[in-house]
Enzyme design. Structure first.
Site, PDB file in Angstrom:
ATOM      1  N   GLY A 245       0.751  -1.076   0.003  1.00 53.57           N
ATOM      2  CA  GLY A 245       0.232   0.051   0.038  1.00 53.57           C
ATOM      3  C   GLY A 245       0.642   1.304  -0.398  1.00 53.57           C
ATOM      4  N   SER A 246       0.555   2.605   0.339  1.00 52.71           N
ATOM      5  CA  SER A 246       1.092   3.507   0.686  1.00 52.71           C
ATOM      6  C   SER A 246       2.272   3.751   1.596  1.00 52.71           C
ATOM      7  CB  SER A 246      -0.034   4.867   0.489  1.00 52.71           C
ATOM      8  OG  SER A 246      -0.398   4.798   2.853  1.00 52.71           O
ATOM      9  N   GLY A 250       2.585   2.021   5.450  1.00 53.50           N
ATOM     10  CA  GLY A 250       3.824   0.950   5.797  1.00 53.50           C
ATOM     11  C   GLY A 250       4.360   1.886   6.964  1.00 53.50           C
ATOM     12  N   GLU A 267       5.860  -3.659   0.420  1.00 52.24           N
ATOM     13  CA  GLU A 267       5.670  -2.663  -0.768  1.00 52.24           C
ATOM     14  C   GLU A 267       5.340  -1.954  -0.505  1.00 52.24           C
ATOM     15  OE1 GLU A 267       4.683  -3.021  -4.465  1.00 52.24           O
ATOM     16  OE2 GLU A 267       3.734  -4.637  -3.913  1.00 52.24           O
TER      17      GLU A 267
HETATM   18  C1  UN1 Z   1       2.019  -3.948  -7.738  1.00 48.21           C
HETATM   19  O1  UN1 Z   1       2.273  -2.699  -8.673  1.00 48.21           O
HETATM   20  O2  UN1 Z   1       1.767  -3.674  -6.580  1.00 48.21           O
HETATM   21  O3  UN1 Z   1       5.711  -5.460 -11.896  1.00 48.21           O
HETATM   22  C2  UN1 Z   1       2.222  -4.779  -8.431  1.00 48.21           C
HETATM   23  C3  UN1 Z   1       4.132  -5.139 -12.398  1.00 48.21           C
HETATM   24  C4  UN1 Z   1       3.817  -6.357 -11.764  1.00 48.21           C
HETATM   25  C5  UN1 Z   1       2.776  -6.067 -10.370  1.00 48.21           C
HETATM   26  C6  UN1 Z   1       2.801  -4.705  -9.907  1.00 48.21           C
HETATM   27  N1  UN1 Z   1       3.759  -7.751 -11.856  1.00 48.21           N
HETATM   28  O4  UN1 Z   1       3.663  -4.837 -12.897  1.00 48.21           O
END
Ligand code: UN1
EC number: 1.2.1.3
Length: 515
Positions: A245-246, A250, A267
């Protein structure tokens, strides 16, 4: 924009119900308690109510997952655990179109991107199945005679997975499939914008568990808003909290999990850039940039947000990109239509953020070269379709350094490669990056320790669309976590170092003598 009429909300609701039924939800559970609403960005309207969890029911889900972990799953042989993801992968193949349908309805992704997202799930199932026989530990030579030194990897316990709206199924599956073969159980809190895709996935995974004789509570789904996610954050039984998320999210999650000595895997936001060198193949640059910047309506973590172009080629690059955006303009609208390339923004707040960023960029001296306007406002006043925007900036201003989760591509220029790398790294986020060049040494400099500071660094390809085989994640404000392929599985396990004495004597390490 596309001239085809947008589908009626009632038709979308019916399609969602049919897809869910096909995924095994005979009937949507009656929303007896606190109810949320499933919604579609295609028309911006509500579909039907869904039942939300409470922090208390989320706690009970954690308890059930914990019990399953302790009583059976952690000791089920890993290759047998792999059978669960193998079966799940088969069901995903069978129901690829159903899940893609739900992704299109809830996120507004065009058909091929929605199918691509489900393909990522199938791919990670295959990866995780192979992994179930490859959870390798090392052996190390012991310094002592008659001793063996080795490491063993064990599961952690309950893994809490919090996912964002933009990849509502793929990111969950990277976490869940790997966590499960590693011997963990999972509790999933999806974005409140995507409860239906979550219900579809959960139902298929439940069926896979039933088919292979795995316990039902290896996976639990909890729906709701932030306080349900917070219940996972605070719960000491959640050994690992994996959140997407944002950066703001996080920043609140990390210290709270750390305070209870839990693990976290984050992430978060990206502010991804491509450096375009004078030697670059400009045709690749234009095609790569347009997909990366305007695809998914700019709502990928890996979306291209900055183009850092050498002064000698900037006019040609801008001409190419603006020309391509002109063609895109005809192809914004109903994500179900074959010719559509840009679907809606997920919600009004994304549009508000885009408008604010464009205004601020202009105030900072930026020039909007293409796009930015809202479309289909009359046909769908509650939906937010926009023309992807290209903005030429005089420098890397505050607005450029912020992630706006919408299709805005800022163009900056550079003279020397050092300057390009400096500009590239001078943002708080560090997810994905690219260099377009035919000069091998320049490409290597971008890949080197003093080059891009991101977790994903590409050459002659855009910033988005990563394959599952690599580790996915990034540095700085992106949170530092790695998910999906390579050895990302290690984050879902704990390592035990074992010293075994088979010699009958008791020599101490480092030559210490005692008694
Ligand atoms: C995301 O945007 O959280 O690399 C994941 C990509 C994808 C996954 C993105 N396979 O654009």
């Amino acid at each position: 924009m596309s001239t085809a009429a947008l589908p009626e909300t009632e038709v979308l609701a019916q399609r969602a119900r049919t897809a869910l039924e096909r995924c095994g939800l005979a009937r949507l559970p009656e929303p007896v308690g606190a109810a949320g609403m499933a919604r579609t960005p295609i028309t911006g309207q509500y579909l039907f109510p869904v039942e939300y969890d409470t922090p208390q029911s989320a706690g009970r889900a954690v308890g059930a997952a914990q019990e399953t972990f302790a009583s059976t799953w952690r000791e089920t042989p890993a290759p047998e655990r792999g059978q669960l993801v193998r079966r799940f992968g088969e069901l995903l193949r069978e129901h690829k179109a159903d899940l893609a349908e739900l992704v299109t309805i809830e996120v507004g992704k065009i058909r091929s991107e929605a199918l691509g997202e489900v393909q990522e799930m199938i791919d990670i199932c295959e990866f995780a199945l192979g992994l179930s026989r490859q959870l390798y530990g090392r052996t190390m030579p012991s310094e002592r005679p008659g001793h063996r030194l080795m490491e063993t990897w064990h599961p952690l316990g309950v893994v809490g997975v919090i996912t964002a709206f933009n990849f509502p199924v793929a990111v969950w599956s990277w976490n869940t499939c790997v966590a499960l073969v590693c011997g963990n159980t999972v509790v999933w809190k999806p974005s409140e914008l995507t409860p239906l895709t979550a219900l579809g996935c959960h139902s298929l995974l439940r069926r896979a568990a039933e088919d292979v004789g795995a316990p039902a509570d290896v996976h639990r789904l909890v729906l709701g808003e932030a306080q349900v996610g917070e219940a996972l954050v605070e719960d000491e039984r959640v050994a690992l909290l994996s959140a997407t998320g944002s950066t703001a999210m996080g920043r609140t999650v990390a210290p709270r999990v750390a305070a209870r000595m839990g693990r976290y895997l984050l992430e978060l936001g990206g502010n991804n850039a491509a450096v375009v060198a004078p030697s670059a193949d400009l045709d690749l640059v234009v095609r790569g940039s347009v997909f990366a910047a305007a695809g998914t309506a700019g709502q990928r973590c890996t979306s291209l947000r900055r183009l850092i172009v050498h002064e000698d080629v900037v006019d040609r690059v801008v001409e190419g990109v603006v020309g391509a955006y002109g063609q895109l303009r005809e192809r914004i609208g109903d994500p179900y239509q074959e010719e559509t390339l840009v679907g809606p923004l997920v919600a009004e707040r994304a549009h508000t953020a885009m408008r604010a960023a464009l205004e601020q960029a202009e105030a900072e001296g930026g020039q909007v070269l293409a796009g930015g306007a809202r479309c289909l406002e009359k046909e769908a006043p509650d939906a937010y379709y926009v023309e992807p925007a290209v903005v030429r900036m005089p420098e890397q201003t505050d607005t450029v350094r912020r992630e706006t989760f919408a299709p805005i591509l800022y163009v900056l220029t550079y003279r020397t490669f050092e300057e390009a790398v400096r500009l590239h790294n001078d943002v708080p986020q560090g997810l994905s990056s690219a260099v377009f060049t035919q000069d091998q040494a320049e490409a290597e400099r971008f890949l080197a320790a003093s080059g891009s500071d991101c977790g994903i660094v590409n050459v002659n390809i855009g910033t988005s669309g990563a394959e599952i085989g690599g580790a996915f994640g990034g540095e700085k404000d992106t949170g530092g976590g790695r998910e999906s392929g390579s050895d990302a599985w290690k984050a879902y396990m704990r390592r035990a170092t074992n010293t075994v004495n088979y010699g009958g004597e008791l020599p101490l390490a480092q030559g210490v003598r005692f008694l």
